[in-house]
Design a protein around this motif. Structure first.
Motif, PDB file in Angstrom:
ATOM      1  N   PRO A 105       0.843  -1.205   0.000  1.00 14.21           N
ATOM      2  CA  PRO A 105       0.000   0.000   0.000  1.00 14.21           C
ATOM      3  C   PRO A 105       0.875   1.251   0.000  1.00 14.21           C
ATOM      4  N   ASN A 106       0.232   2.434   0.043  1.00 18.71           N
ATOM      5  CA  ASN A 106       1.001   3.673  -0.105  1.00 18.71           C
ATOM      6  C   ASN A 106       1.858   4.003   1.108  1.00 18.71           C
ATOM      7  N   THR A 107       1.690   3.289   2.224  1.00 14.00           N
ATOM      8  CA  THR A 107       2.562   3.522   3.380  1.00 14.00           C
ATOM      9  C   THR A 107       3.890   2.784   3.261  1.00 14.00           C
ATOM     10  N   SER A 108       4.000   1.838   2.333  1.00 12.44           N
ATOM     11  CA  SER A 108       5.269   1.130   2.161  1.00 12.44           C
ATOM     12  C   SER A 108       6.315   2.091   1.601  1.00 12.44           C
ATOM     13  N   THR A 109       7.575   1.822   1.890  1.00  4.74           N
ATOM     14  CA  THR A 109       8.638   2.742   1.479  1.00  4.74           C
ATOM     15  C   THR A 109       9.031   2.484   0.025  1.00  4.74           C
ATOM     16  N   ASP A 110       9.012   3.536  -0.789  1.00  2.02           N
ATOM     17  CA  ASP A 110       9.395   3.407  -2.194  1.00  2.02           C
ATOM     18  C   ASP A 110      10.887   3.128  -2.306  1.00  2.02           C
ATOM     19  N   VAL A 111      11.253   2.413  -3.376  1.00  3.42           N
ATOM     20  CA  VAL A 111      12.654   2.076  -3.579  1.00  3.42           C
ATOM     21  C   VAL A 111      13.440   3.321  -4.008  1.00  3.42           C
ATOM     22  N   VAL A 112      14.725   3.348  -3.628  1.00  3.86           N
ATOM     23  CA  VAL A 112      15.634   4.410  -4.056  1.00  3.86           C
ATOM     24  C   VAL A 112      16.897   3.755  -4.611  1.00  3.86           C
ATOM     25  N   PHE A 113      17.245   4.128  -5.856  1.00  5.23           N
ATOM     26  CA  PHE A 113      18.494   3.689  -6.474  1.00  5.23           C
ATOM     27  C   PHE A 113      19.377   4.914  -6.708  1.00  5.23           C
ATOM     28  N   ASP A 114      20.690   4.699  -6.762  1.00  2.00           N
ATOM     29  CA  ASP A 114      21.560   5.794  -7.163  1.00  2.00           C
ATOM     30  C   ASP A 114      21.585   5.897  -8.686  1.00  2.00           C
ATOM     31  N   ASP A 115      22.332   6.863  -9.209  1.00  2.00           N
ATOM     32  CA  ASP A 115      22.341   7.097 -10.650  1.00  2.00           C
ATOM     33  C   ASP A 115      22.880   5.909 -11.426  1.00  2.00           C
ATOM     34  N   ALA A 116      23.668   5.058 -10.791  1.00  5.82           N
ATOM     35  CA  ALA A 116      24.223   3.871 -11.455  1.00  5.82           C
ATOM     36  C   ALA A 116      23.316   2.664 -11.334  1.00  5.82           C
ATOM     37  N   GLY A 117      22.158   2.835 -10.682  1.00  5.62           N
ATOM     38  CA  GLY A 117      21.219   1.732 -10.531  1.00  5.62           C
ATOM     39  C   GLY A 117      21.466   0.867  -9.318  1.00  5.62           C
ATOM     40  N   ASN A 118      22.331   1.294  -8.425  1.00  2.00           N
ATOM     41  CA  ASN A 118      22.591   0.518  -7.209  1.00  2.00           C
ATOM     42  C   ASN A 118      21.517   0.802  -6.160  1.00  2.00           C
ATOM     43  N   TYR A 119      21.096  -0.251  -5.476  1.00  2.39           N
ATOM     44  CA  TYR A 119      20.051  -0.131  -4.451  1.00  2.39           C
ATOM     45  C   TYR A 119      20.559   0.667  -3.260  1.00  2.39           C
ATOM     46  N   LEU A 120      19.730   1.619  -2.812  1.00  2.00           N
ATOM     47  CA  LEU A 120      20.067   2.403  -1.629  1.00  2.00           C
ATOM     48  C   LEU A 120      19.121   2.122  -0.466  1.00  2.00           C
ATOM     49  N   SER A 121      17.802   2.148  -0.729  1.00  2.00           N
ATOM     50  CA  SER A 121      16.848   1.960   0.369  1.00  2.00           C
ATOM     51  C   SER A 121      15.471   1.644  -0.194  1.00  2.00           C
ATOM     52  N   GLY A 122      14.542   1.300   0.721  1.00  2.00           N
ATOM     53  CA  GLY A 122      13.160   1.063   0.342  1.00  2.00           C
ATOM     54  C   GLY A 122      12.869  -0.392   0.012  1.00  2.00           C
ATOM     55  N   CYS A 123      11.640  -0.651  -0.401  1.00  2.00           N
ATOM     56  CA  CYS A 123      11.193  -2.018  -0.701  1.00  2.00           C
ATOM     57  C   CYS A 123      11.820  -2.498  -2.011  1.00  2.00           C
ATOM     58  N   ILE A 124      12.248  -3.752  -2.013  1.00  2.00           N
ATOM     59  CA  ILE A 124      12.832  -4.299  -3.229  1.00  2.00           C
ATOM     60  C   ILE A 124      12.663  -5.815  -3.271  1.00  2.00           C
ATOM     61  N   LEU A 125      12.336  -6.306  -4.464  1.00  2.00           N
ATOM     62  CA  LEU A 125      12.383  -7.735  -4.783  1.00  2.00           C
ATOM     63  C   LEU A 125      13.380  -7.890  -5.920  1.00  2.00           C
ATOM     64  N   GLU A 126      14.443  -8.615  -5.684  1.00  2.00           N
ATOM     65  CA  GLU A 126      15.479  -8.812  -6.684  1.00  2.00           C
ATOM     66  C   GLU A 126      15.898 -10.275  -6.677  1.00  2.00           C
ATOM     67  N   TYR A 127      15.968 -10.855  -7.860  1.00  2.00           N
ATOM     68  CA  TYR A 127      16.250 -12.284  -8.008  1.00  2.00           C
ATOM     69  C   TYR A 127      15.308 -13.105  -7.129  1.00  2.00           C
ATOM     70  N   CYS A 128      14.021 -12.832  -7.308  1.00  2.00           N
ATOM     71  CA  CYS A 128      12.981 -13.584  -6.601  1.00  2.00           C
ATOM     72  C   CYS A 128      12.145 -14.366  -7.600  1.00  2.00           C
ATOM     73  N   ILE A 129      11.566 -15.466  -7.148  1.00  4.20           N
ATOM     74  CA  ILE A 129      10.572 -16.227  -7.903  1.00  4.20           C
ATOM     75  C   ILE A 129       9.252 -16.088  -7.157  1.00  4.20           C
ATOM     76  N   VAL A 130       8.238 -15.583  -7.836  1.00  2.96           N
ATOM     77  CA  VAL A 130       6.912 -15.426  -7.240  1.00  2.96           C
ATOM     78  C   VAL A 130       5.946 -16.206  -8.105  1.00  2.96           C
ATOM     79  N   GLU A 131       5.250 -17.189  -7.521  1.00  2.52           N
ATOM     80  CA  GLU A 131       4.465 -18.109  -8.347  1.00  2.52           C
ATOM     81  C   GLU A 131       3.229 -18.626  -7.624  1.00  2.52           C
ATOM     82  N   TYR A 132       2.196 -18.964  -8.425  1.00  5.26           N
ATOM     83  CA  TYR A 132       0.974 -19.665  -8.009  1.00  5.26           C
ATOM     84  C   TYR A 132       0.060 -18.851  -7.104  1.00  5.26           C
ATOM     85  N   GLY A 133       0.196 -17.533  -7.044  1.00  7.91           N
ATOM     86  CA  GLY A 133      -0.700 -16.719  -6.239  1.00  7.91           C
ATOM     87  C   GLY A 133      -1.880 -16.208  -7.042  1.00  7.91           C
TER      88      GLY A 133
END
Length: 673
Positions: A105-133
């Motif tokens: 929802p809108n209270t979750s923290t948005d992701v922040v990347f630097d200019d090079a695309g490196n993760y800095l903060s916030g919610c992130i799913l990376e190299y995840c498998i999400v299935e059967y939902g």
């Protein structure tokens, strides 16, 4: 012994059950889900409270009981690796809808990347498998739900969702840009569904494979460098979209003939530098109601409609405010079967420009081209410009090859070597419509205006139609046209993995040379290329006569090595190199082949078998079925003037029936439905 084995199995199952970690309820403090305690079984709904972070280590598996969900009011950090992903899956059955979803929802923290695309903060799913939902207590749910929230999602596999793999809902008028990249969507009802206002959503470097629909969006979207393959529908866009550098391959609607298009765009669109190949049903529908429509530098090849006769490209606009121009430029439409390649229906005062397109070697049972102004009358003052296009070597069973209606400026086009339509052009205006359609300044493959009048269908054939002017004609293709494809390409097996290729010299005045392509023909590209100069024959070492081989011609503006990536041959799309001319495999010494009236084939098209009937049995002794890549698929010795040939084992598409004997070699095209 059996008792011991049973006890051992029971012990393993018991140990595994004891090692699982059951989780449910609110998470009120920062929490780590570790590999040591994996798998985590979600037995009740989980709420990550605002201001709290749930971190999941690489290698962890999270299993959800039926209808259970994870809601992230705070922060979720699920960063797997390429070698050790994080899996969100079902704890019950491996079927779509076996559990609920992950909700931001809108209270979750948005992701922040630097200019090079490196993760800095916030919610992130990376190299995840999400299935059967995708199901909560019998109600449809989208597996990853982003409600006014912007978590990072990249390098993830989104699979087997009962509804949307990802739902994006961002109801704001800010100009924020949001990027989902390097994800794979497979076997979902919808890969992505989206609703936003002024915020651009970028979908890049991802694949959409075997979904009911890849992307269904009412949002500003930039869709770049993605693969759409095996989907019933690839795109359904209801807002402004920029669709560039994508591959659309092997898609086919689940309901052929129901006017469902693989790519459907209903607003301003820029569709540029895309490859559309081997698709099996109505391909592109552009209904641009506001802003401009741009369809430019795309390649449409090897598409075969598997049900009836479909529309390859259909462009429609009924908005007559004059604010919606259409630009259809530098496209290559080649080797497509059982499609009407281009159908255009425009409102009054909608300007349109069709320039430098190449339409060649297509088969259709309808008009090859239909450009139609819906409202032609005294107030219709806007020109439709049709200039420098090449329409050649196409096969239509319709009486009319092309149809035009409206105020058309038809200049410097080449319409030649098409068949067997009785009329090359139909003037679909009314008798009173002015200005009259003037077709003089075009190349028609004929030498006199009297010959041209025989292949124009207008008022003088039907008093309901418009009047056509053709006081003079061009006797050669204009120099401003894209380079013409070489004709009559043939190959000869010289033995010892050597193949000789030959072709006819082009009639273009500014031809600088020819390129030969061979090896690993995929995605409209080849592994090898050689420059043959101005020679009209070339010997390839290290190739088989059964390899796919092609020849192109190029002009003085050709830039060697000017190719960016994948199928994007800039010379070809800019008209400085021709479309591929594929070879046919003929015996030693044969350099020319032509259509002939010495034999007939029926039915065309056909499903199970064709009949070849000779006028004179002594003219030909053998028959071969050859595909468009030049491979001989079967050869039959002719002993009767009438021969039946089974073709049901062939895949759908275009083939050639090639006859050889005392009269030389002749051929006809045939279509396997």
């Amino acid at each position: 012994m059996k008792k011991l084995s049973f006890l051992l199995l029971f012990s393993i199952i018991t140990a595994f059950s004891l090692s699982a970690t059951n989780v449910s309820g609110p998470i009120t403090s920062n929490t780590l889900w570790s590999v040591a305690n994996s798998p985590y079984v979600v037995t009740g709904n989980i709420l990550v409270m605002e201001g709290v972070t749930l971190t999941i280590q690489p290698g962890v598996e999270v299993r959800f009981d039926a209808s259970k969900a994870l809601q992230v009011n705070g922060t979720l950090i699920a960063m797997g690796t390429a070698a050790d992903s994080i899996r969100f899956t079902s704890n019950t059955t491996q079927t779509p809808g076996a559990w609920g979803n992950i909700y931001f929802p809108n209270t979750s923290t948005d992701v922040v990347f630097d200019d090079a695309g490196n993760y800095l903060s916030g919610c992130i799913l990376e190299y995840c498998i999400v299935e059967y939902g995708g199901n909560i207590e019998g109600t449809n749910a989208n597996m990853l739900r982003l409600d006014d929230a912007l978590p990072g999602i990249r390098n993830c596999a989104i699979k087997n969702a009962a509804n949307a793999g990802i739902e994006i809902h961002y109801p704001h008028y800010d100009t924020l840009n949001y990027n989902l990249s390097n994800n794979c969507f497979r076997h979902c009802k919808l890969g992505i569904t989206a609703l936003s206002y002024l915020s651009w959503i970028y979908i890049t470097n991802s694949s959409f494979i075997q979904n009911e629909c890849g992307i269904d969006a009412n949002a500003l979207m930039k869709i770049d460098n993605n693969l759409f393959s095996g989907n019933s529908q690839a795109l359904s866009m209801d807002s402004r979209s920029v669709i560039t550098n994508n591959e659309f391959s092997d898609n086919e609607t689940m309901n052929p003939g129901s006017s469902n298009f693989i790519i459907s765009v209903r607003d301003e669109v820029d569709f540029t530098n895309n490859l559309c190949q081997r698709n099996g049903s109505d391909l592109i529908y552009c209904f641009f109601m506001d802003g401009m429509g741009i369809i430019k530098s795309n390649i449409f090849t090897d598409n075969v409609c598997t049900s009836g006769s479909g529309s390859l490209i259909s462009v429609f606009n009924d908005n007559d405010n004059g604010y919606c121009p259409l630009f259809f430029e530098n496209n290559i439409i080649t080797n497509n079967s059982r499609f009407k390649p281009l159908e255009v229906r425009l409102a009054m005062n909608v300007p349109a420009t069709f320039t430098s397109n190449v339409i060649t070697n297509n088969f259709t049972t309808a008009d090859l081209l239909n450009v139609n102004n819906l409202f032609t009358g005294a107030l219709d003052t806007t020109l439709i410009t049709f200039k420098d296009n090449i329409i050649t070597q196409n096969f239509s069973t319709s009486d009319v090859l092309t149809t035009f209606k409206g105020k058309i400026a038809l200049n410097q086009n080449s319409f030649y070597d098409n068949g067997p339509s009785a009329f090359i052009l139909k003037n679909n205006n009314s008798p009173a419509f002015q200005p009259y359609l003037d077709v003089s300044n075009n190349y028609w493959g004929v030498e006199t205006v009297e010959e041209l009048s025989e292949i124009i269908y207008d008022f003088f054939d039907d008093a309901n139609l418009g009047i056509t002017l053709h006081d003079s004609i061009l006797l050669a293709p204009p120099a401003s046209n894209p380079v013409l494809p070489p004709a009559n390409v043939g190959k000869t097996d010289l033995g010892n993995n050597r193949v000789q290729l030959s072709w006819l010299a082009n009639s273009d005045a500014d031809i600088k040379g020819y390129n030969v392509y061979w090896g690993n023909y995929t995605g409209f590209t080849f592994e090898h290329m050689a420059d043959a100069g101005l020679n009209t024959n070339f010997i390839i070492d290290g190739a088989s006569v059964d390899d796919t081989i092609a020849v192109t011609a190029y002009d003085n503006d050709y830039i060697s090595g000017n190719k960016t990536k994948k199928w994007l041959n800039e010379n070809m799309l800019n008209g400085h190199e021709s479309a591929y001319s594929f070879e046919l495999h003929f015996p030693l010494g044969i350099k020319e082949i032509k259509e002939t009236a010495d034999f007939s084939i029926y039915p065309v098209p056909a499903c199970e078998k064709i009949t070849i009937e000779l006028k004179n049995l002594n003219d030909y002794s053998s028959l071969s079925i050859v595909n468009i890549q030049g491979q001989s698929l079967k050869t039959i010795h002719l002993t009767n003037s009438k021969t039946e040939v089974a073709i049901e084992e062939l895949t759908r598409g275009m083939y050639f029936v090639v006859l050889s004997g005392s009269k030389g070699i002749s051929m006809k095209k045939v279509i396997r439905m």
